[in-house]
Design a protein around this motif. Structure first.
Motif, PDB file in Angstrom:
ATOM      1  N   GLY A  78       0.826  -1.206   0.000  1.00 50.05           N
ATOM      2  CA  GLY A  78       0.000   0.000   0.000  1.00 50.05           C
ATOM      3  C   GLY A  78       0.860   1.254   0.000  1.00 50.05           C
ATOM      4  O   GLY A  78       1.980   1.268   0.512  1.00 50.05           O
ATOM      5  N   ASP A  79       0.327   2.303  -0.563  1.00 47.88           N
ATOM      6  CA  ASP A  79       1.070   3.554  -0.695  1.00 47.88           C
ATOM      7  C   ASP A  79       1.456   4.117   0.664  1.00 47.88           C
ATOM      8  O   ASP A  79       0.890   3.754   1.702  1.00 47.88           O
ATOM      9  CB  ASP A  79       0.224   4.576  -1.461  1.00 47.88           C
ATOM     10  CG  ASP A  79       1.070   5.643  -2.147  1.00 47.88           C
ATOM     11  OD1 ASP A  79       2.314   5.636  -1.994  1.00 47.88           O
ATOM     12  OD2 ASP A  79       0.480   6.468  -2.859  1.00 47.88           O
ATOM     13  N   TRP A  80       2.417   5.036   0.639  1.00 54.28           N
ATOM     14  CA  TRP A  80       2.825   5.744   1.847  1.00 54.28           C
ATOM     15  C   TRP A  80       1.560   6.349   2.454  1.00 54.28           C
ATOM     16  O   TRP A  80       0.773   6.999   1.770  1.00 54.28           O
ATOM     17  CB  TRP A  80       3.843   6.824   1.476  1.00 54.28           C
ATOM     18  CG  TRP A  80       4.146   7.766   2.588  1.00 54.28           C
ATOM     19  CD1 TRP A  80       4.812   7.471   3.748  1.00 54.28           C
ATOM     20  CD2 TRP A  80       3.785   9.134   2.665  1.00 54.28           C
ATOM     21  NE1 TRP A  80       4.886   8.576   4.533  1.00 54.28           N
ATOM     22  CE2 TRP A  80       4.257   9.623   3.895  1.00 54.28           C
ATOM     23  CE3 TRP A  80       3.102  10.005   1.823  1.00 54.28           C
ATOM     24  CZ2 TRP A  80       4.076  10.932   4.294  1.00 54.28           C
ATOM     25  CZ3 TRP A  80       2.924  11.297   2.224  1.00 54.28           C
ATOM     26  CH2 TRP A  80       3.410  11.751   3.444  1.00 54.28           C
ATOM     27  N   ARG A  81       1.364   6.111   3.721  1.00 57.69           N
ATOM     28  CA  ARG A  81       0.149   6.556   4.418  1.00 57.69           C
ATOM     29  C   ARG A  81       0.326   7.998   4.873  1.00 57.69           C
ATOM     30  O   ARG A  81       1.038   8.261   5.839  1.00 57.69           O
ATOM     31  CB  ARG A  81      -0.127   5.634   5.596  1.00 57.69           C
ATOM     32  CG  ARG A  81      -0.396   4.208   5.144  1.00 57.69           C
ATOM     33  CD  ARG A  81      -0.551   3.255   6.304  1.00 57.69           C
ATOM     34  NE  ARG A  81      -0.610   1.886   5.803  1.00 57.69           N
ATOM     35  CZ  ARG A  81       0.121   0.892   6.281  1.00 57.69           C
ATOM     36  NH1 ARG A  81       0.950   1.079   7.278  1.00 57.69           N
ATOM     37  NH2 ARG A  81      -0.004  -0.312   5.766  1.00 57.69           N
ATOM     38  N   CYS A  82      -0.337   8.904   4.173  1.00 61.08           N
ATOM     39  CA  CYS A  82      -0.137  10.327   4.471  1.00 61.08           C
ATOM     40  C   CYS A  82      -1.249  10.902   5.345  1.00 61.08           C
ATOM     41  O   CYS A  82      -1.306  12.116   5.560  1.00 61.08           O
ATOM     42  CB  CYS A  82       0.064  11.123   3.197  1.00 61.08           C
ATOM     43  SG  CYS A  82      -1.134  10.849   1.923  1.00 61.08           S
ATOM     44  N   GLU A 113       2.087   7.842   8.338  1.00 67.54           N
ATOM     45  CA  GLU A 113       3.307   7.129   8.726  1.00 67.54           C
ATOM     46  C   GLU A 113       4.527   7.909   8.267  1.00 67.54           C
ATOM     47  O   GLU A 113       4.495   8.612   7.249  1.00 67.54           O
ATOM     48  CB  GLU A 113       3.323   5.702   8.192  1.00 67.54           C
ATOM     49  CG  GLU A 113       3.626   5.534   6.742  1.00 67.54           C
ATOM     50  CD  GLU A 113       3.530   4.091   6.242  1.00 67.54           C
ATOM     51  OE1 GLU A 113       3.811   3.141   6.984  1.00 67.54           O
ATOM     52  OE2 GLU A 113       3.160   3.936   5.072  1.00 67.54           O
ATOM     53  N   SER A 114       5.600   7.775   9.010  1.00 71.59           N
ATOM     54  CA  SER A 114       6.858   8.437   8.661  1.00 71.59           C
ATOM     55  C   SER A 114       7.577   7.623   7.591  1.00 71.59           C
ATOM     56  O   SER A 114       7.230   6.464   7.324  1.00 71.59           O
ATOM     57  CB  SER A 114       7.746   8.562   9.901  1.00 71.59           C
ATOM     58  OG  SER A 114       8.213   7.278  10.290  1.00 71.59           O
ATOM     59  N   ILE A 115       8.597   8.213   7.011  1.00 68.84           N
ATOM     60  CA  ILE A 115       9.434   7.510   6.040  1.00 68.84           C
ATOM     61  C   ILE A 115      10.113   6.322   6.730  1.00 68.84           C
ATOM     62  O   ILE A 115      10.216   5.236   6.152  1.00 68.84           O
ATOM     63  CB  ILE A 115      10.473   8.462   5.424  1.00 68.84           C
ATOM     64  CG1 ILE A 115       9.785   9.606   4.674  1.00 68.84           C
ATOM     65  CG2 ILE A 115      11.437   7.706   4.523  1.00 68.84           C
ATOM     66  CD1 ILE A 115       8.791   9.210   3.623  1.00 68.84           C
ATOM     67  N   VAL A 116      10.556   6.510   7.957  1.00 72.66           N
ATOM     68  CA  VAL A 116      11.186   5.421   8.707  1.00 72.66           C
ATOM     69  C   VAL A 116      10.200   4.255   8.853  1.00 72.66           C
ATOM     70  O   VAL A 116      10.565   3.088   8.664  1.00 72.66           O
ATOM     71  CB  VAL A 116      11.682   5.912  10.086  1.00 72.66           C
ATOM     72  CG1 VAL A 116      12.142   4.763  10.956  1.00 72.66           C
ATOM     73  CG2 VAL A 116      12.801   6.934   9.904  1.00 72.66           C
TER      74      VAL A 116
END
Length: 193
Positions: A78-82, A113-116
């Protein structure tokens, strides 16, 4: 030489959010994106895949279907959760929020969510793939492909935005339990004929 897992990551085609520089939401392909998928040639490495997965979002499922790939959904792709930023323009953010997001990999958008955290999610998924070597095709998002590239290169999280992964491209890797090797990055899917 031990057997390897061969992974082909396909990024979804263009959406309105990509064109307008908005944070992603679960949206369909734009009309130009759907036309590009219809014209794209399916690479041999996708034809040979023993497992085909797609991120759960509509745009990745439409890309897989348009390429003639019968895929199962994989939530880890799933895509980065913004979070609260979904669907918003980058210009709509306070400059300090945008700068924190671009420069601090631990910065988390409200409800996101963060990049980490994104990297850890992708690392966990990659770790499941090398147990039984095979050919895998995955239709996903540029942020996920960037994360895979960083993990393969053992690059720092702050490097995520330095990797350009355009829509409708293929990135390939070989994986063993000890490491992933980057083979090609962001190779465009060429039009048929």
């Amino acid at each position: 030489m031990s057997e390897v897992t061969r992974l082909a990551l396909v990024t979804h085609a263009v959406t309105e959010a990509v064109t307008a520089a908005r944070f992603p939401a679960d949206e369909p392909l734009s009309e130009p994106g759907a036309r590009a998928v219809a014209r794209a040639a399916r690479p041999v490495r996708l034809e040979r895949a023993e497992l085909v997965v797609t991120a759960p979002e509509l745009r990745t499922r439409q890309t897989a279907e348009g390429l003639g790939l019968a895929a199962t959904s994989e939530p880890a792709l799933g895509d980065w959760r913004c979070g609260d930023w979904s669907g918003r323009s980058m210009d709509a953010l306070a400059p300090e929020d945008l700068m924190a997001w671009l420069t601090d990999p631990a910065h988390r958008p409200p409800g996101g969510e963060s990049i980490v955290e994104l990297l850890e999610r992708v690392r966990t998924w990659l770790g499941t793939l090398t147990a039984s070597p095979r050919r895998i095709a995955a239709v996903t998002h540029p942020a996920i492909v960037r994360a895979v590239v960083l993990l393969a290169l053992d690059a720092p999280p702050k490097s995520l935005w330095r990797v350009d992964i355009p829509p409708l491209s293929v990135t390939t890797l070989h994986g063993r339990p000890s490491a992933w090797t980057l083979r090609t990055t962001a190779h465009p899917l060429t039009p048929v004929g």
